[in-house]
Design a protein around this motif. Structure first.
Motif, PDB file in Angstrom:
ATOM      1  N   LEU A   1      47.645 137.211 102.136  1.00  0.00           N
ATOM      2  CA  LEU A   1      48.300 136.720 102.935  1.00  0.00           C
ATOM      3  C   LEU A   1      48.260 135.032 102.888  1.00  0.00           C
ATOM      4  CD1 LEU A   1      45.167 138.102 105.088  1.00  0.00           C
ATOM      5  CD2 LEU A   1      47.798 137.758 106.261  1.00  0.00           C
ATOM      6  N   GLU A   2      48.475 134.442 101.759  1.00  0.00           N
ATOM      7  CA  GLU A   2      48.377 132.828 101.126  1.00  0.00           C
ATOM      8  C   GLU A   2      49.845 132.902 100.686  1.00  0.00           C
ATOM      9  OE1 GLU A   2      46.143 131.328 102.333  1.00  0.00           O
ATOM     10  OE2 GLU A   2      46.481 129.565 100.380  1.00  0.00           O
ATOM     11  N   HIS A   3      50.267 134.177  99.344  1.00  0.00           N
ATOM     12  CA  HIS A   3      51.328 134.727  99.574  1.00  0.00           C
ATOM     13  C   HIS A   3      52.449 134.078 100.841  1.00  0.00           C
ATOM     14  CE1 HIS A   3      54.752 135.326  96.961  1.00  0.00           C
ATOM     15  NE2 HIS A   3      54.983 136.456  97.786  1.00  0.00           N
TER      16      HIS A   3
ATOM     17  N   PHE B   1      37.571 132.980 107.225  1.00  0.00           N
ATOM     18  CA  PHE B   1      38.180 133.499 106.613  1.00  0.00           C
ATOM     19  C   PHE B   1      38.283 134.108 104.914  1.00  0.00           C
ATOM     20  CE2 PHE B   1      40.087 138.073 104.298  1.00  0.00           C
ATOM     21  CZ  PHE B   1      39.253 139.047 104.697  1.00  0.00           C
ATOM     22  N   PHE B   2      38.851 132.915 104.763  1.00  0.00           N
ATOM     23  CA  PHE B   2      40.041 132.827 103.331  1.00  0.00           C
ATOM     24  C   PHE B   2      39.121 131.541 102.742  1.00  0.00           C
ATOM     25  CE2 PHE B   2      44.930 132.100 105.236  1.00  0.00           C
ATOM     26  CZ  PHE B   2      44.512 133.942 105.812  1.00  0.00           C
ATOM     27  N   ILE B   3      38.961 130.732 103.907  1.00  0.00           N
ATOM     28  CA  ILE B   3      37.274 130.018 102.986  1.00  0.00           C
ATOM     29  C   ILE B   3      36.398 131.317 102.375  1.00  0.00           C
ATOM     30  CG2 ILE B   3      36.253 128.215 103.603  1.00  0.00           C
ATOM     31  CD1 ILE B   3      37.468 126.958 105.486  1.00  0.00           C
TER      32      ILE B   3
ATOM     33  N   GLN C   1      41.334 121.361 102.434  1.00  0.00           N
ATOM     34  CA  GLN C   1      42.897 121.794 103.139  1.00  0.00           C
ATOM     35  C   GLN C   1      43.112 122.876 104.892  1.00  0.00           C
ATOM     36  OE1 GLN C   1      45.432 122.362 100.793  1.00  0.00           O
ATOM     37  NE2 GLN C   1      46.603 120.350 100.811  1.00  0.00           N
ATOM     38  N   GLU C   2      42.339 123.382 104.145  1.00  0.00           N
ATOM     39  CA  GLU C   2      42.521 124.817 105.557  1.00  0.00           C
ATOM     40  C   GLU C   2      41.042 124.173 106.222  1.00  0.00           C
ATOM     41  OE1 GLU C   2      44.197 127.217 105.035  1.00  0.00           O
ATOM     42  OE2 GLU C   2      44.252 127.738 103.962  1.00  0.00           O
ATOM     43  N   ALA C   3      40.560 123.613 106.363  1.00  0.00           N
ATOM     44  CA  ALA C   3      39.232 123.578 106.727  1.00  0.00           C
ATOM     45  C   ALA C   3      39.813 122.175 108.309  1.00  0.00           C
ATOM     46  CB  ALA C   3      37.730 122.114 107.080  1.00  0.00           C
TER      47      ALA C   3
ATOM     48  N   GLU D   1      51.388 121.836 103.389  1.00  0.00           N
ATOM     49  CA  GLU D   1      49.655 121.692 102.005  1.00  0.00           C
ATOM     50  C   GLU D   1      49.426 123.173 101.630  1.00  0.00           C
ATOM     51  OE1 GLU D   1      46.562 120.078 104.522  1.00  0.00           O
ATOM     52  OE2 GLU D   1      47.188 118.076 103.813  1.00  0.00           O
ATOM     53  N   GLU D   2      49.897 123.989 102.563  1.00  0.00           N
ATOM     54  CA  GLU D   2      49.989 125.287 102.099  1.00  0.00           C
ATOM     55  C   GLU D   2      50.544 125.600 100.357  1.00  0.00           C
ATOM     56  OE1 GLU D   2      48.040 128.279 103.337  1.00  0.00           O
ATOM     57  OE2 GLU D   2      47.206 126.911 104.842  1.00  0.00           O
ATOM     58  N   VAL D   3      51.586 124.667 100.716  1.00  0.00           N
ATOM     59  CA  VAL D   3      52.936 125.150  99.503  1.00  0.00           C
ATOM     60  C   VAL D   3      51.781 124.379  98.345  1.00  0.00           C
ATOM     61  CG1 VAL D   3      54.581 124.582  98.438  1.00  0.00           C
ATOM     62  CG2 VAL D   3      54.382 124.916 100.675  1.00  0.00           C
ATOM     63  N   GLU D   4      50.853 123.778  98.210  1.00  0.00           N
ATOM     64  CA  GLU D   4      50.856 122.286  97.363  1.00  0.00           C
ATOM     65  C   GLU D   4      49.507 123.463  97.199  1.00  0.00           C
ATOM     66  OE1 GLU D   4      48.924 118.820  99.714  1.00  0.00           O
ATOM     67  OE2 GLU D   4      50.741 118.808  99.269  1.00  0.00           O
ATOM     68  N   HIS D   5      48.377 124.593  97.523  1.00  0.00           N
ATOM     69  CA  HIS D   5      46.677 124.996  96.806  1.00  0.00           C
ATOM     70  C   HIS D   5      47.512 126.545  97.100  1.00  0.00           C
ATOM     71  CE1 HIS D   5      46.001 125.913 102.224  1.00  0.00           C
ATOM     72  NE2 HIS D   5      46.545 126.764 101.711  1.00  0.00           N
ATOM     73  N   LYS D   6      49.031 127.175  96.935  1.00  0.00           N
ATOM     74  CA  LYS D   6      49.789 128.177  97.395  1.00  0.00           C
ATOM     75  C   LYS D   6      49.041 128.875  96.012  1.00  0.00           C
ATOM     76  CE  LYS D   6      53.612 127.621  94.607  1.00  0.00           C
ATOM     77  NZ  LYS D   6      55.126 128.293  95.175  1.00  0.00           N
TER      78      LYS D   6
ATOM     79  N   ASP E   1      39.550 121.004  97.381  1.00  0.00           N
ATOM     80  CA  ASP E   1      39.934 120.822  97.682  1.00  0.00           C
ATOM     81  C   ASP E   1      41.141 121.819  99.239  1.00  0.00           C
ATOM     82  OD1 ASP E   1      40.290 118.720  96.493  1.00  0.00           O
ATOM     83  OD2 ASP E   1      41.143 118.507  95.059  1.00  0.00           O
ATOM     84  N   PHE E   2      41.288 122.954  98.594  1.00  0.00           N
ATOM     85  CA  PHE E   2      41.675 123.890  99.881  1.00  0.00           C
ATOM     86  C   PHE E   2      40.776 124.174 100.376  1.00  0.00           C
ATOM     87  CE2 PHE E   2      40.628 128.998 100.309  1.00  0.00           C
ATOM     88  CZ  PHE E   2      41.709 129.070 100.909  1.00  0.00           C
ATOM     89  N   ILE E   3      39.703 124.213 100.187  1.00  0.00           N
ATOM     90  CA  ILE E   3      38.902 124.384 101.783  1.00  0.00           C
ATOM     91  C   ILE E   3      38.347 123.582 102.870  1.00  0.00           C
ATOM     92  CG2 ILE E   3      36.618 124.318 101.838  1.00  0.00           C
ATOM     93  CD1 ILE E   3      35.402 126.125 100.482  1.00  0.00           C
TER      94      ILE E   3
HETATM   95 FE   LIG Z   1      46.443 128.807 102.886  1.00  0.00          FE
END
Ligand SMILES: [Fe+2]
Ligand SMILES: [Fe+2]
Length: 294
Positions: free
Chosen positions: A134-136, A54-56, A81-83, A169-174, A77-79
């Motif tokens: 949700l990312e926050h 859903f995020f992607i 990482q989430e994948a 990784e969540e912190v990297e793409h927050k 890069d976010f996509i």
């Molecule tokens: Fe995330």
């Protein structure tokens, strides 16, 4: 923090083919042998594959209009990482299936809500605002949980390492979803905060429902579960408990002028990166992150 400092944040590095030894002999209650604590984290794990999809999708709905080259690359890069998170959590969730948890049913329910129901009453900006919120919440948990050695002290190092990797990784793409929301979708302060308000109720209720379902699957009676919930809610909300130290981070989101890189840094992020660079071993990096905690 100045604009200049804001740009000096961690780079988004997609890492692939990591091996956490999830096919190994991992105890069912991998967190201090405690069913409630373990199932709390397990419940979140069941939400990741559909949630991350859903995020992607929410960010992709604005990809054509995202023209800034830096942000464009960050979105890619976010996509990635989430994948990867989804791949690894699916592997972990297979373990839950073997324990009798109907993960497929949980995913079906979540997918129906996110991809069939939600689009009927929201537009793409509202869905992206939910994603940014949700990312926050995710980066809040990652930043605040991993500085506490006591929390994951008695956890299986493999699962702890999986969460440590996901956390860094969540912190990297927050800031990615937030930047698309504010710079491309140009959402107002009210829009982003209203979504945060809604998500702050919806997300914990969903996690609590799954957690209780899992405890039922594990054979705990209503009476036993009530006892677990009493203790568990105290663990969540007591002074100095799981969530109390996250409050400052949480409420920062509502401030005018907020940006994800303005809230506090993940304390042992650099340690994880350093050890992973040296060893290429995500479990060693996870152990180092844990050891560097307070
Ligand atoms: Fe995330
Ligand atoms: Fe993720």
């Amino acid at each position: 923090m100045s604009e200049n400092q804001q740009t000096q944040h961690a780079a988004i590095v997609p890492r692939e083919n990591l091996d956490f030894g999830l096919d190994g002999d991992i105890p069912k209650y991998w967190m201090a042998g405690d069913p409630f604590k373990t199932r709390f984290f397990d419940a979140m794990s069941t939400l990741f594959p559909m949630g991350e999809k859903f995020f992607i999708m929410s960010v992709r709905e604005f990809q054509a209009e995202t023209t800034d080259p830096t942000l464009k690359q960050e979105v890619r890069d976010f996509i990635r990482q989430e994948a990867q998170h989804t791949l690894v959590h699916k592997q972990f969730n297979d373990r839950l299936k073997q324990q009798g948890i109907d993960v497929d049913m949980l995913e079906k329910e979540e997918a129906d809500f996110l991809f069939n129901q939600l689009p009927k009453f929201t537009n793409r900006t509202q869905r992206l605002a939910a994603t940014a919120a949700l990312e926050h919440l995710t980066s809040m948990m990652c930043t605040c949980f991993f500085e506490r050695r006591d929390l994951l002290e008695q956890s299986d190092p493999r699962i702890r390492a999986m969460y440590a990797w996901h956390a860094i990784e969540e912190v990297e793409h927050k800031a990615v979803a937030f930047d698309v929301l504010t710079k491309v979708a140009k959402a107002s302060w009210f829009r982003r905060n209203f979504s945060m308000f809604i998500v702050s109720f919806g997300f914990p209720f969903r996690v609590a429902g799954i957690l209780d379902y899992m405890l039922r699957c594990d054979g705990f009676s209503l009476r036993q579960r009530l006892g677990m919930w009493m203790k568990g809610l105290w663990w969540f909300y007591k002074p100095g408990g799981l969530f109390m130290p996250t409050l400052g981070y949480y409420f920062a989101y509502y401030k005018p002028g907020f940006h994800p890189w303005k809230v506090k840094e993940m304390p042992s992020y650099g340690k994880w990166v350093e050890v992973f660079k040296e060893t290429g071993d995500p479990i060693a990096a996870g152990n180092a992150l844990h050891a560097a905690g307070l």
